[in-house]
Design an enzyme around this catalytic site. Structure first.
Site, mmCIF file in Angstrom:
data_model
loop_
_atom_site.group_PDB
_atom_site.id
_atom_site.type_symbol
_atom_site.label_atom_id
_atom_site.label_comp_id
_atom_site.label_asym_id
_atom_site.label_seq_id
_atom_site.Cartn_x
_atom_site.Cartn_y
_atom_site.Cartn_z
ATOM 1 N N HIS A 1 1.163 -1.344 -0.602
ATOM 2 C CA HIS A 1 0.041 -0.245 0.026
ATOM 3 C C HIS A 1 0.840 1.185 0.227
ATOM 4 O O HIS A 1 0.453 2.525 -0.728
ATOM 5 C CB HIS A 1 -0.502 -0.095 1.082
ATOM 6 C CG HIS A 1 -2.087 -0.511 1.007
ATOM 7 N ND1 HIS A 1 -2.278 -1.745 2.812
ATOM 8 C CD2 HIS A 1 -2.772 -1.435 0.388
ATOM 9 C CE1 HIS A 1 -3.368 -2.723 2.409
ATOM 10 N NE2 HIS A 1 -3.678 -1.958 1.479
ATOM 11 N N LYS B 1 -16.722 -6.962 6.161
ATOM 12 C CA LYS B 1 -15.873 -7.402 7.361
ATOM 13 C C LYS B 1 -15.868 -6.916 8.348
ATOM 14 O O LYS B 1 -16.551 -5.209 8.683
ATOM 15 C CB LYS B 1 -14.760 -7.659 6.534
ATOM 16 C CG LYS B 1 -15.007 -8.161 5.260
ATOM 17 C CD LYS B 1 -13.772 -7.629 4.122
ATOM 18 C CE LYS B 1 -13.209 -7.274 3.185
ATOM 19 N NZ LYS B 1 -11.494 -6.612 2.231
ATOM 20 N N ARG C 1 -1.422 -6.602 -8.103
ATOM 21 C CA ARG C 1 -0.406 -7.534 -7.818
ATOM 22 C C ARG C 1 0.047 -8.314 -8.947
ATOM 23 O O ARG C 1 1.460 -8.746 -8.600
ATOM 24 C CB ARG C 1 -0.397 -8.047 -6.410
ATOM 25 C CG ARG C 1 0.109 -6.756 -5.082
ATOM 26 C CD ARG C 1 -0.974 -7.200 -4.150
ATOM 27 N NE ARG C 1 -1.905 -7.598 -4.580
ATOM 28 C CZ ARG C 1 -3.873 -7.555 -2.959
ATOM 29 N NH1 ARG C 1 -2.544 -7.937 -2.452
ATOM 30 N NH2 ARG C 1 -4.262 -8.561 -3.629
ATOM 31 N N SER D 1 -2.808 -7.590 2.847
ATOM 32 C CA SER D 1 -3.358 -7.133 4.570
ATOM 33 C C SER D 1 -3.582 -8.639 5.420
ATOM 34 O O SER D 1 -3.801 -8.518 6.035
ATOM 35 C CB SER D 1 -4.844 -6.457 4.408
ATOM 36 O OG SER D 1 -4.271 -5.115 4.279
#
Ligand code: PNS
Length: 181
Positions: free
Chosen positions: A19, A43, A92, A130
């Site tokens: 990040h 979440k 990514r 994460s």
């Protein structure tokens, strides 16, 4: 430098080196980059909204054109409200592409004037997420180099609250012993 405001939305639970790498890259190409933390996700986060904001502010303190904010509801509505013209998202690996493409096209359908810009973080962070950081840390594994040091410390404190007291030399708290298998 691109004229205009870009928004980098996400959960940042917690902020990883990937990040941060993207924030640094984004800050070089946009006039202003607003890192926008989603307030009410479905979440249950590991870090509270306040903790995530505090970490992000600390980590980006040296980037004068980066601002940290929160948002709720539709991201495109928030982007419009702050007059952002671009959404920055990181890709990514190919596995990110499908989800990101879907999201970018849905956002474009809702707000055609908002462009999504994808950037790649440094390849050394291409496997860092994460979710994996949380999982590895919760299971007692090492996350050094995957998250900024300040985040690593916060993870330690979160998972072993006595660590904070140890750091401050307030009390002598024995370290938790690993359970035998
Ligand atoms: O870091 P994440 O969890 O991948 O970020 C996802 C995020 C927050 C960017 C996305 O879920 C989002 O924009 N949520 C806000 C609600 C919204 O606008 N949904 C429509 C997306 S097409």
């Amino acid at each position: 430098m691109n004229k205009g405001i870009a928004i980098y939305p996400g959960s940042f639970d917690p902020t990883t080196n990937g990040h941060l790498d993207l924030i640094q890259r984004g800050s070089k190409i946009f006039e202003e980059l607003v890192v926008a933390v989603l307030r009410n996700s479905e979440k249950t986060p590991m870090f509270s909204l306040g903790e995530r904001l505090e970490m992000l502010k600390e980590l980006t303190a040296d980037l004068s054109n980066v601002r940290i904010d929160t948002f709720d509801g539709l991201m495109v509505e928030y982007a419009k409200s702050i007059e952002a013209t671009c959404v920055l998202r990181g890709i990514r690996a190919v596995s990110d592409y499908e989800y990101e493409l879907q999201m970018a096209l849905m956002n474009r359908k809702i707000e055609p004037t908002l462009e999504t810009v994808f950037m790649m973080p440094a390849d050394k962070y291409s496997y860092v997420s994460s979710r994996l950081v949380r999982e590895v840390a919760q299971l007692g594994g090492p996350v050094r180099g995957l998250v900024p040091e300040a985040v690593e410390q916060k993870l330690r404190e979160k998972l072993d609250p006595a660590d904070k007291l140890r750091q401050r030399n307030v009390i002598e708290v024995p370290r938790r012993r690993k359970k035998k298998a």
